[in-house]
Design a protein around this motif. Structure first.
Motif, PDB file in Angstrom:
ATOM      1  N   MET A 242       8.250   3.172  -6.400  1.00 16.19           N
ATOM      2  CA  MET A 242       7.973   3.944  -5.186  1.00 16.19           C
ATOM      3  C   MET A 242       6.487   3.854  -4.863  1.00 16.19           C
ATOM      4  SD  MET A 242       9.520   6.164  -3.053  1.00 16.19           S
ATOM      5  CE  MET A 242       8.801   6.945  -1.629  1.00 16.19           C
ATOM      6  N   VAL A 243       6.144   3.386  -3.660  1.00 17.17           N
ATOM      7  CA  VAL A 243       4.748   3.264  -3.232  1.00 17.17           C
ATOM      8  C   VAL A 243       4.599   3.939  -1.873  1.00 17.17           C
ATOM      9  CG1 VAL A 243       2.847   1.704  -2.661  1.00 17.17           C
ATOM     10  CG2 VAL A 243       4.489   1.087  -4.467  1.00 17.17           C
ATOM     11  N   THR A 244       3.622   4.843  -1.756  1.00 13.39           N
ATOM     12  CA  THR A 244       3.356   5.513  -0.480  1.00 13.39           C
ATOM     13  C   THR A 244       1.879   5.415  -0.133  1.00 13.39           C
ATOM     14  OG1 THR A 244       3.033   7.656  -1.554  1.00 13.39           O
ATOM     15  CG2 THR A 244       5.254   7.143  -0.780  1.00 13.39           C
ATOM     16  N   ARG A 245       1.601   5.270   1.156  1.00 14.01           N
ATOM     17  CA  ARG A 245       0.219   5.248   1.660  1.00 14.01           C
ATOM     18  C   ARG A 245       0.155   6.093   2.923  1.00 14.01           C
ATOM     19  NH1 ARG A 245      -1.849  -0.360   3.205  1.00 14.01           N
ATOM     20  NH2 ARG A 245      -3.407   0.982   4.209  1.00 14.01           N
ATOM     21  N   TYR A 282       8.670   1.203  -0.052  1.00 12.73           N
ATOM     22  CA  TYR A 282       7.269   1.204   0.358  1.00 12.73           C
ATOM     23  C   TYR A 282       7.168   1.932   1.690  1.00 12.73           C
ATOM     24  CZ  TYR A 282       2.824  -0.456   2.256  1.00 12.73           C
ATOM     25  OH  TYR A 282       1.572  -0.514   2.811  1.00 12.73           O
ATOM     26  N   ILE A 283       6.331   2.984   1.733  1.00  8.61           N
ATOM     27  CA  ILE A 283       6.172   3.786   2.947  1.00  8.61           C
ATOM     28  C   ILE A 283       4.692   3.856   3.285  1.00  8.61           C
ATOM     29  CG2 ILE A 283       6.485   6.054   4.013  1.00  8.61           C
ATOM     30  CD1 ILE A 283       8.844   6.489   2.106  1.00  8.61           C
ATOM     31  N   HIS A 284       4.353   3.464   4.508  1.00  7.08           N
ATOM     32  CA  HIS A 284       2.965   3.533   4.960  1.00  7.08           C
ATOM     33  C   HIS A 284       2.919   4.229   6.313  1.00  7.08           C
ATOM     34  CE1 HIS A 284      -0.683   1.575   7.038  1.00  7.08           C
ATOM     35  NE2 HIS A 284      -1.110   2.576   6.293  1.00  7.08           N
ATOM     36  N   LEU A 285       2.176   5.326   6.401  1.00 10.25           N
ATOM     37  CA  LEU A 285       1.983   6.057   7.644  1.00 10.25           C
ATOM     38  C   LEU A 285       0.497   6.032   7.967  1.00 10.25           C
ATOM     39  CD1 LEU A 285       3.526   7.742   9.784  1.00 10.25           C
ATOM     40  CD2 LEU A 285       2.855   9.786   8.516  1.00 10.25           C
ATOM     41  N   GLY A 286       0.141   5.457   9.105  1.00 10.18           N
ATOM     42  CA  GLY A 286      -1.269   5.312   9.450  1.00 10.18           C
ATOM     43  C   GLY A 286      -1.573   5.778  10.861  1.00 10.18           C
ATOM     44  N   GLU A 287      -2.832   6.165  11.057  1.00  7.56           N
ATOM     45  CA  GLU A 287      -3.294   6.609  12.373  1.00  7.56           C
ATOM     46  C   GLU A 287      -4.487   5.759  12.791  1.00  7.56           C
ATOM     47  OE1 GLU A 287      -4.942  10.662  14.611  1.00  7.56           O
ATOM     48  OE2 GLU A 287      -4.938  10.510  12.416  1.00  7.56           O
ATOM     49  N   THR A 288      -4.470   5.289  14.032  1.00  4.36           N
ATOM     50  CA  THR A 288      -5.586   4.551  14.604  1.00  4.36           C
ATOM     51  C   THR A 288      -5.964   5.214  15.922  1.00  4.36           C
ATOM     52  OG1 THR A 288      -4.210   3.018  15.886  1.00  4.36           O
ATOM     53  CG2 THR A 288      -4.678   2.430  13.586  1.00  4.36           C
ATOM     54  N   ARG A 289      -6.977   4.656  16.580  1.00  2.00           N
ATOM     55  CA  ARG A 289      -7.387   5.243  17.862  1.00  2.00           C
ATOM     56  C   ARG A 289      -6.346   4.978  18.953  1.00  2.00           C
ATOM     57  NH1 ARG A 289     -10.335   1.407  21.039  1.00  2.00           N
ATOM     58  NH2 ARG A 289     -10.506  -0.615  20.008  1.00  2.00           N
ATOM     59  N   HIS A 290      -5.414   4.077  18.672  1.00  2.00           N
ATOM     60  CA  HIS A 290      -4.371   3.779  19.652  1.00  2.00           C
ATOM     61  C   HIS A 290      -3.116   4.625  19.457  1.00  2.00           C
ATOM     62  CE1 HIS A 290      -6.723   0.398  21.019  1.00  2.00           C
ATOM     63  NE2 HIS A 290      -6.775  -0.086  19.792  1.00  2.00           N
ATOM     64  N   GLY A 291      -2.927   5.187  18.268  1.00  3.02           N
ATOM     65  CA  GLY A 291      -1.731   5.981  18.038  1.00  3.02           C
ATOM     66  C   GLY A 291      -1.381   6.065  16.569  1.00  3.02           C
ATOM     67  N   SER A 293       1.436   4.797  13.429  1.00  6.22           N
ATOM     68  CA  SER A 293       2.408   3.780  13.050  1.00  6.22           C
ATOM     69  C   SER A 293       3.046   4.150  11.719  1.00  6.22           C
ATOM     70  CB  SER A 293       1.746   2.399  12.938  1.00  6.22           C
ATOM     71  OG  SER A 293       0.774   2.394  11.913  1.00  6.22           O
ATOM     72  N   CYS A 294       4.292   3.776  11.569  1.00  2.00           N
ATOM     73  CA  CYS A 294       5.030   4.010  10.329  1.00  2.00           C
ATOM     74  C   CYS A 294       5.721   2.712   9.924  1.00  2.00           C
ATOM     75  CB  CYS A 294       6.062   5.127  10.521  1.00  2.00           C
ATOM     76  SG  CYS A 294       7.040   5.482   9.041  1.00  2.00           S
ATOM     77  N   GLU A 295       5.377   2.216   8.758  1.00  2.00           N
ATOM     78  CA  GLU A 295       5.981   0.994   8.237  1.00  2.00           C
ATOM     79  C   GLU A 295       6.752   1.326   6.964  1.00  2.00           C
ATOM     80  OE1 GLU A 295       4.776  -3.436   6.494  1.00  2.00           O
ATOM     81  OE2 GLU A 295       3.227  -2.029   7.168  1.00  2.00           O
ATOM     82  N   ILE A 296       7.986   0.917   6.913  1.00  2.00           N
ATOM     83  CA  ILE A 296       8.842   1.169   5.746  1.00  2.00           C
ATOM     84  C   ILE A 296       9.527  -0.129   5.358  1.00  2.00           C
ATOM     85  CG2 ILE A 296      10.811   2.454   4.852  1.00  2.00           C
ATOM     86  CD1 ILE A 296      10.175   4.650   6.843  1.00  2.00           C
ATOM     87  N   ARG A 297       9.432  -0.457   4.071  1.00  3.21           N
ATOM     88  CA  ARG A 297      10.158  -1.594   3.506  1.00  3.21           C
ATOM     89  C   ARG A 297      10.875  -1.127   2.248  1.00  3.21           C
ATOM     90  NH1 ARG A 297       6.888  -5.133   1.503  1.00  3.21           N
ATOM     91  NH2 ARG A 297       4.867  -4.221   2.064  1.00  3.21           N
TER      92      ARG A 297
END
Length: 351
Positions: A242-245, A282-291, A293-297
């Motif tokens: 299990m990997v989360t970011r 693998y779960i990655h939830l990120g924030e940028t100046r554009h909005g 994003s959620c990436e899951i594999r």
């Protein structure tokens, strides 16, 4: 809402009418003779018949003929009544000019080659026809604007009702999947099951209160996702990696729709783990100046048709909520890799 918009717009409409008729009634000043710099008010009153007839024709159409006949698709009646109105106004203008302006003209010095009187009468009648058309156009445009505002209000109410219905569906769907996990946990670790119930209580507080809003601060949604993952991690076997970011500011107040990502994460736990085979999430939830994003594999272990641990409506709800809340402001790609071993989901939302 409709009454509020009309009330706010009414003073502007009245002001436009006052200014327009002020210009119309001020126009005869240019034709009034002046003696020693003083305005001949008697002559000015004599010239008021034409703008006064314009006002009568305009408001008879504006308040009565257009709403009662033209907007009710009674065009023949509308035209007939306007013809009668034009005849009456024409007779009035002819008598007025004959009795008041006519003597002044006859007593004035003759100018050979001047235009005949009927030409001025025809000009006034054409101007009255134009006034009728202007009144009808303004009134029809107002009706169209009111209908469009009503349509937008109905669409907004329908969207709100549909979103509320989706949220009401999501709560039992989320609860059902979580209870199924706890039920499975009870069979082999009662102590962890008790801990899971406590974690579930925290999650339900968020679901019951914050989920009733259209948008919540991103940091609250991240806290909820972290708690949910910890709850699900309890029942994972040792062969699951299990990997989360989370690349999100601790106090990020970027607004996001509540529970918009949870069905994607549920899907990873449901289809991405196996009790006997090596697997990963693998779960990655990120924030940028554009909005956001959620990436899951995750490894792909499709459920059997006999497995009733979930209703299968989660991803459909996500898709519908995205269309309602972020139309044209999101991209979502999902699917299984060519070898069929990994499922990938990438959702980006412009906030």
């Amino acid at each position: 809402m409709k009454q509020t918009l009309n009330s706010a717009r009414r003073p502007l409409e009245i002001l436009i009418h006052i200014i327009s008729w002020g210009i119309m009634f001020g126009f005869p000043f240019f034709f009034v003779e002046r003696e020693n710099g003083n305005i001949n008010w008697i002559a000015y009153v004599r010239h008021l018949a034409v703008p006064l007839s314009f006002m009568i024709v305009f408001y008879v159409n504006y308040f009565f003929l257009v709403p009662a006949y033209l907007l009710q698709h009674q065009t023949k009646r509308y035209i007939s009544y306007n013809i009668v109105l034009l005849v009456l106004i024409g007779v009035f203008l002819h008598l007025w000019q004959t009795q008041t302006i006519g003597p002044l003209i006859s007593s004035a010095p003759k100018h050979p080659g001047g235009p005949p009187g009927w030409l001025f009468f025809a000009r006034d009648m054409l101007s009255l026809v134009f006034t009728i058309g202007l009144s009808a156009a303004i009134r029809i445009n107002m009706r169209w604007g009111e209908a469009e505002a009503a349509r937008r209000e109905a669409e907004r109410s329908r969207t709100e009702a549909e979103l509320k219905n989706l949220r009401n569906q999501l709560n039992p769907h989320f609860l059902l999947n979580t209870l199924n996990n706890i039920y499975a946990l009870i069979a082999f670790n009662a102590e962890q099951a008790q801990q899971a119930v406590q974690e579930l209580g925290k999650l339900l507080r968020y679901v019951l209160y914050d989920n009733q809003q259209d948008y919540v601060p991103l940091y609250k949604e991240v806290d909820f996702i972290r708690n949910y993952i910890e709850l699900m991690r309890i029942r994972l076997s040792s062969n699951v990696r299990m990997v989360t970011r989370f690349d999100v500011e601790p106090n990020s107040h970027t607004l996001i729709a509540p529970l918009i990502f949870i069905s994607l994460i549920e899907n990873a736990f449901k289809h991405g783990t196996s009790p006997v085979e090596p697997s990963f999430i693998y779960i990655h939830l990120g924030e940028t100046r554009h909005g956001v994003s959620c990436e899951i594999r995750n490894s792909n272990f499709p459920k059997k048709r006999t497995d009733k641990s979930g209703s299968g409506i989660g991803l459909e709800q996500v898709s519908r909520r995205l269309e309602l809340l972020y139309p044209g402001a999101y991209t979502w790609t999902k699917g299984v890799t060519e070898d069929g071993k990994v499922y990938e989901s990438r959702l980006s939302i412009r906030c």
